[in-house]
Motif scaffolding. Structure first.
Motif, PDB file in Angstrom:
ATOM      1  N   GLU A  54     -23.562  35.900 -15.878  1.00  0.00           N
ATOM      2  CA  GLU A  54     -24.490  35.654 -16.967  1.00  0.00           C
ATOM      3  C   GLU A  54     -24.599  36.900 -17.847  1.00  0.00           C
ATOM      4  N   GLN A  55     -24.966  36.650 -19.094  1.00  0.00           N
ATOM      5  CA  GLN A  55     -25.116  37.715 -20.077  1.00  0.00           C
ATOM      6  C   GLN A  55     -26.570  37.767 -20.524  1.00  0.00           C
ATOM      7  N   ILE A  56     -27.188  38.912 -20.360  1.00  0.00           N
ATOM      8  CA  ILE A  56     -28.597  39.100 -20.690  1.00  0.00           C
ATOM      9  C   ILE A  56     -28.684  40.017 -21.901  1.00  0.00           C
ATOM     10  N   ARG A  57     -29.269  39.520 -22.975  1.00  0.00           N
ATOM     11  CA  ARG A  57     -29.477  40.355 -24.156  1.00  0.00           C
ATOM     12  C   ARG A  57     -30.953  40.715 -24.239  1.00  0.00           C
ATOM     13  N   GLY A  58     -31.214  41.957 -24.634  1.00  0.00           N
ATOM     14  CA  GLY A  58     -32.593  42.371 -24.723  1.00  0.00           C
ATOM     15  C   GLY A  58     -32.765  43.673 -25.474  1.00  0.00           C
ATOM     16  N   ARG A  59     -33.972  44.219 -25.376  1.00  0.00           N
ATOM     17  CA  ARG A  59     -34.321  45.474 -26.030  1.00  0.00           C
ATOM     18  C   ARG A  59     -35.082  46.355 -25.057  1.00  0.00           C
ATOM     19  N   ALA A  60     -34.883  47.639 -25.196  1.00  0.00           N
ATOM     20  CA  ALA A  60     -35.593  48.616 -24.381  1.00  0.00           C
ATOM     21  C   ALA A  60     -36.451  49.484 -25.294  1.00  0.00           C
ATOM     22  N   PHE A  61     -37.670  49.749 -24.838  1.00  0.00           N
ATOM     23  CA  PHE A  61     -38.605  50.601 -25.568  1.00  0.00           C
ATOM     24  C   PHE A  61     -38.848  51.843 -24.719  1.00  0.00           C
ATOM     25  N   GLY A  62     -38.824  52.999 -25.361  1.00  0.00           N
ATOM     26  CA  GLY A  62     -39.000  54.218 -24.587  1.00  0.00           C
ATOM     27  C   GLY A  62     -39.694  55.294 -25.373  1.00  0.00           C
ATOM     28  N   GLU A  63     -40.017  56.378 -24.662  1.00  0.00           N
ATOM     29  CA  GLU A  63     -40.667  57.510 -25.299  1.00  0.00           C
ATOM     30  C   GLU A  63     -40.060  58.800 -24.762  1.00  0.00           C
ATOM     31  N   LEU A  64     -40.050  59.803 -25.611  1.00  0.00           N
ATOM     32  CA  LEU A  64     -39.501  61.112 -25.280  1.00  0.00           C
ATOM     33  C   LEU A  64     -40.574  62.173 -25.491  1.00  0.00           C
ATOM     34  N   ASP A  65     -40.625  63.124 -24.597  1.00  0.00           N
ATOM     35  CA  ASP A  65     -41.492  64.281 -24.763  1.00  0.00           C
ATOM     36  C   ASP A  65     -40.667  65.382 -25.423  1.00  0.00           C
ATOM     37  N   PRO A  66     -40.983  65.754 -26.673  1.00  0.00           N
ATOM     38  CA  PRO A  66     -40.175  66.776 -27.348  1.00  0.00           C
ATOM     39  C   PRO A  66     -40.181  68.129 -26.641  1.00  0.00           C
ATOM     40  N   ASN A  67     -41.200  68.382 -25.819  1.00  0.00           N
ATOM     41  CA  ASN A  67     -41.298  69.664 -25.123  1.00  0.00           C
ATOM     42  C   ASN A  67     -40.554  69.685 -23.797  1.00  0.00           C
ATOM     43  N   ASP A  68     -40.096  68.523 -23.340  1.00  0.00           N
ATOM     44  CA  ASP A  68     -39.322  68.457 -22.108  1.00  0.00           C
ATOM     45  C   ASP A  68     -37.950  69.077 -22.369  1.00  0.00           C
ATOM     46  N   PRO A  69     -37.501  70.019 -21.542  1.00  0.00           N
ATOM     47  CA  PRO A  69     -36.199  70.642 -21.788  1.00  0.00           C
ATOM     48  C   PRO A  69     -35.038  69.661 -21.758  1.00  0.00           C
ATOM     49  N   HIS A  70     -35.227  68.483 -21.167  1.00  0.00           N
ATOM     50  CA  HIS A  70     -34.170  67.469 -21.210  1.00  0.00           C
ATOM     51  C   HIS A  70     -33.985  66.908 -22.609  1.00  0.00           C
ATOM     52  N   ASN A  71     -35.008  67.036 -23.449  1.00  0.00           N
ATOM     53  CA  ASN A  71     -34.984  66.442 -24.784  1.00  0.00           C
ATOM     54  C   ASN A  71     -34.950  67.468 -25.908  1.00  0.00           C
ATOM     55  N   SER A  72     -35.297  68.710 -25.633  1.00  0.00           N
ATOM     56  CA  SER A  72     -35.425  69.698 -26.705  1.00  0.00           C
ATOM     57  C   SER A  72     -34.084  70.037 -27.353  1.00  0.00           C
ATOM     58  N   ILE A  73     -32.998  69.626 -26.747  1.00  0.00           N
ATOM     59  CA  ILE A  73     -31.683  69.794 -27.348  1.00  0.00           C
ATOM     60  C   ILE A  73     -31.546  68.990 -28.635  1.00  0.00           C
ATOM     61  N   VAL A  74     -32.357  67.957 -28.818  1.00  0.00           N
ATOM     62  CA  VAL A  74     -32.229  67.043 -29.949  1.00  0.00           C
ATOM     63  C   VAL A  74     -32.747  67.718 -31.217  1.00  0.00           C
ATOM     64  N   THR A  75     -31.879  67.828 -32.212  1.00  0.00           N
ATOM     65  CA  THR A  75     -32.272  68.399 -33.496  1.00  0.00           C
ATOM     66  C   THR A  75     -33.412  67.599 -34.119  1.00  0.00           C
ATOM     67  N   ASP A  76     -34.433  68.298 -34.567  1.00  0.00           N
ATOM     68  CA  ASP A  76     -35.567  67.729 -35.297  1.00  0.00           C
ATOM     69  C   ASP A  76     -36.474  66.849 -34.452  1.00  0.00           C
ATOM     70  N   ILE A  77     -36.349  66.892 -33.125  1.00  0.00           N
ATOM     71  CA  ILE A  77     -37.112  65.925 -32.327  1.00  0.00           C
ATOM     72  C   ILE A  77     -38.613  66.063 -32.538  1.00  0.00           C
ATOM     73  N   LYS A  78     -39.111  67.285 -32.728  1.00  0.00           N
ATOM     74  CA  LYS A  78     -40.558  67.450 -32.924  1.00  0.00           C
ATOM     75  C   LYS A  78     -41.019  66.891 -34.264  1.00  0.00           C
ATOM     76  N   LEU A  79     -40.087  66.689 -35.179  1.00  0.00           N
ATOM     77  CA  LEU A  79     -40.445  66.159 -36.492  1.00  0.00           C
ATOM     78  C   LEU A  79     -40.542  64.636 -36.490  1.00  0.00           C
ATOM     79  N   GLY A  80     -40.325  64.013 -35.332  1.00  0.00           N
ATOM     80  CA  GLY A  80     -40.432  62.560 -35.229  1.00  0.00           C
ATOM     81  C   GLY A  80     -41.550  62.106 -34.318  1.00  0.00           C
ATOM     82  N   ALA A  81     -42.437  63.029 -33.929  1.00  0.00           N
ATOM     83  CA  ALA A  81     -43.473  62.700 -32.951  1.00  0.00           C
ATOM     84  C   ALA A  81     -44.604  61.886 -33.564  1.00  0.00           C
ATOM     85  N   ASP A  82     -45.166  60.983 -32.750  1.00  0.00           N
ATOM     86  CA  ASP A  82     -46.371  60.261 -33.121  1.00  0.00           C
ATOM     87  C   ASP A  82     -47.586  61.159 -32.921  1.00  0.00           C
TER      88      ASP A  82
END
Length: 710
Positions: A54-82
């Motif tokens: 079977e084939q399942i299509r869907g969407r995933a929703f997620g959140e990132l902490d800009p201060n987490d070192p796993h994510n701070s590599i992302v350019t401009d990440i702090k400029l996209g925060a809620d």
């Protein structure tokens, strides 16, 4: 001044990797950043294999902490925060699995979409009971990666990521685009490869932009400028004969993207097909592209590790997955390399996401972590993608004066590097700037491979391989289309040397390596040490002169073997990381780094690499390049498409044409002689582990049934 990239100005990759590893250890408690919710939009049966799927299509929703070192590599990440400091995304996914999970093999392939393309697990993998996952990563919201109006529908893949803002206002910056081989029409779209340039003008005032023309560009970066076009003679607008200049202005409101793409340029006097047009304009919808890379990581981690989302929706493959591999082809294979380089194979809870990685026909890193990057680019002039280390072990970069490092610099510090299989054809050498991965930018030594990497080179084959078969004389045609932005067509027939057989071998090799620890066959590729990798000119290659359709002029530096350019993107761009903010647009070229190419035999077929039946029992010369027939790039390598020049059938035909290569009759004598040569080649490839039994038997049968020398 735009904010600096969080890690944009560190001096050494090792120091960055060590800092990230230390921070990851300190942050031992599970971080909040992750996939928080999945939505199943449809479930449908998938036919074609013995096991019900079977084939399942869907969407995933997620959140990132800009201060987490796993994510701070992302350019401009702090400029996209809620307001709460978190960065949020939504992304599409497609999951393919056995209906009865007790029939699953436990192996999950996470396939990277190429420019948002749909797809599913191939039948051969479904017959094994494998699970297939495909999800969005390219967050530029344009063309095939555009976010659909109905997000629960559609088959292409996308990521809804924020744009960069400061004090609530979208950042602005310079973007460039190029129009080539177009004439007649009054307006033209701004495209990169086959998708629209994803950035909208911040203003429709053409006095704030520049539109120049080029009369010529050489492969090695020499540009001859033509006349500039005054601001009053062009517009950001659509126009035609019934709606002449200045036409209808485009909609440049980011809220309406992607419906307002592509951006169109309207010229008062129309476009001249002999000119290349280059526009630089201020844009204001800077998608935080690295969020899409992190979203891909989080989706992979969720389906591998989690039982359910925060709302109780069950992971459909929970508790079943024993081994995983991420896989991409061409552009999406370059994404795999960039993904590993960014350290994203470790999730926010410090878990390894993928055990294996298979970047296919991909010898660079995709441009997906700098502001205004164009992930659809294919390394045409002024496109990012060759910056920083492209190799797997720490290696110096003295030519560009960049720090010692590798794609594995980050994952080596926390033991999350995957087992890597990579395979290429020769088109990647001639037009996609592959050789620095093998020999660095200095080009004076073979870079060794680590124990967890295998490399396979399919000689004399074009990008992705050809159609296969044993057809001596191809049907008459206009020549294959050359990939890229309206690049042109080739003068030579399409190269038929396939990648099908090596792909079949490596598919099983990756599964066995991950699940059972069985190592794949030894690596095979051209090297300096073996003298199978040489300077990119006809003499060094040993290419025969006088082969019909191949002029000696193709081997000149201005026409042949696209070099790596050491660009100066400006002080806010980190050239080793390929991150931050480019301010020199287009960039100046600081250095031209010439390529090495494989040596060839007396027929012009490449020496070195894995054994293939057509190259060992050739019907002609198989090329990783072609010659552009007409247009702006006439006489140059026709981007990354291969070519084929058949041998003459008889000695008389060969002599009449002046062909230096032996004819089929001189080589094989008869049809039976050719079949014997093909059989010997197939047996050799099988004995060396590069041909499955079924493929060996099929190729021998096809050779026997062919019309060669009948």
């Amino acid at each position: 001044m735009p904010p600096r990239n969080p890690i944009g100005h560190q001096s050494r990759l090792h120091r960055l990797a060590a800092a990230a590893a230390t921070a990851a250890i300190v942050a031992a408690a599970p971080a909040e950043a992750r996939v928080t919710r999945i939505v199943i939009d449809s479930v449908a049966p998938l036919a074609g294999q013995a096991i019900p799927y079977e084939q399942i299509r869907g969407r995933a929703f997620g959140e990132l902490d800009p201060n987490d070192p796993h994510n701070s590599i992302v350019t401009d990440i702090k400029l996209g925060a809620d307001a709460d400091g978190k960065v949020r995304y939504e992304t599409s996914f497609n999951l393919v699995k056995p209906v009865e999970m007790n029939r699953a093999s436990g192996f999950l392939w996470h396939d990277v979409p190429n420019r948002g393309g749909a797809g599913t697990l191939v039948v051969e993998e479904r017959e094994l009971g494998d699970v297939g996952l495909r999800s969005g990563w390219q967050a530029d919201n344009a063309g095939n990666t555009g976010i659909p109006a109905n997000r629960a529908a559609g088959t292409n893949h996308w990521v809804a990521a924020p744009i960069a803002k400061v004090d609530g206002l979208a950042v602005t910056g310079k973007v460039f685009a190029r129009i080539v081989n177009q004439g007649g029409a009054a307006s033209q779209p701004l495209m990169v490869q086959a998708n629209p340039v994803p950035y909208l003008p911040a203003t429709l005032d053409t006095a704030k932009a520049t539109l120049k023309t080029h009369t010529r560009e050489t492969v090695d970066g020499v540009v001859t400028e033509g006349p500039g076009i005054a601001p009053g003679d062009w517009a950001f607008a659509k126009c035609d004969a019934g709606n002449p200049f200045p036409g209808t202005p485009i909609d440049n409101n980011p809220a309406n993207a992607p419906g307002n793409l592509p951006v169109h340029i309207c010229l008062r006097n129309g476009f001249d097909p002999k000119l290349l047009y280059q526009v630089v304009y201020p844009a204001h919808n800077a998608y935080i592209l690295g969020v899409g890379m992190a979203a891909f990581r989080d989706v992979g981690a969720f389906f591998r590790h989690e039982a359910a989302d925060d709302f109780g929706t069950r992971n459909p493959v929970a508790g079943v997955i024993k081994g995983t591999a991420v896989r991409g082809v061409s552009q999406s294979g370059n994404m795999v390399r960039q993904f590993i380089f960014m350290g994203l194979n470790q999730d926010e809870r410090n878990r390894k996401v993928y055990d294996g990685a298979w970047p296919i026909i991909a010898g660079r890193r995709v441009a997906a972590n700098s502001r205004w990057a164009q992930p659809d680019g294919v390394l045409e002039l002024y496109q990012q993608g060759s910056e920083g280390p492209q190799w797997w072990v720490d290696w110096p970069d003295p030519v560009r004066k960049q720090p010692t490092g590798s794609i594995f610099s980050r994952c080596n510090t926390n033991d999350t590097c995957p087992k890597v299989i990579e395979h290429f054809g020769s088109a990647e050498v001639y037009a996609l700037k592959l050789p620095p991965e093998w020999i660095g930018t200095a080009g004076d030594a073979d870079i060794p491979l680590p124990r967890n990497v295998r490399r396979y080179y399919v000689p004399s084959s074009h990008h992705g391989g050809g159609a296969g078969g044993f057809t001596h004389m191809p049907a008459a045609s206009a020549g294959p289309s050359c990939p890229g932005n309206n690049f042109g067509r080739g003068t030579l027939a399409a190269n038929p040397v396939p990648h099908t057989e090596i792909t079949n071998v490596l598919r099983l090799a990756m599964r066995d390596w991950v699940l059972n620890g069985t190592p794949p066959p030894p690596s095979r590729w051209p090297t300096l040490a073996a003298k199978t990798l040489v300077d990119a000119n006809r003499k060094a290659m040993g290419f025969p002169s006088g082969v019909p359709g191949i002029p000696d002029s193709i081997f000149l530096p201005e026409n042949f073997a696209f070099p790596v350019f050491d660009y100066d993107w400006g002080p806010q761009f980190n050239h080793a990381e390929a991150s931050g903010v480019p301010t020199n647009v287009p960039p100046s070229i600081k250095k031209v780094i010439p390529m090495k190419v494989p040596k060839v035999d007396a027929d012009g077929n490449e020496i070195g690499g894995v054994p293939t039946v057509l190259v060992m029992a050739p019907l002609g010369t198989y090329l990783g390049f072609n010659v552009t027939a007409e247009g702006f790039h006439r006489g140059q390598v026709c981007n990354y498409v291969g070519g084929y020049v058949p041998f003459a059938r008889t000695r008389a035909e060969r002599t009449a044409s002046g062909d230096p290569r032996l004819s089929l009759e001189e080589r094989y004598g008869s049809h039976e002689g050719y079949v014997a040569a093909a059989r010997a080649a197939a047996e050799k490839a099988f004995a060396e582990g590069f041909l499955l039994p079924a493929d060996r038997d099929r190729l021998i049968r096809q050779a026997s049934e062919s019309a060669v020398l009948r």
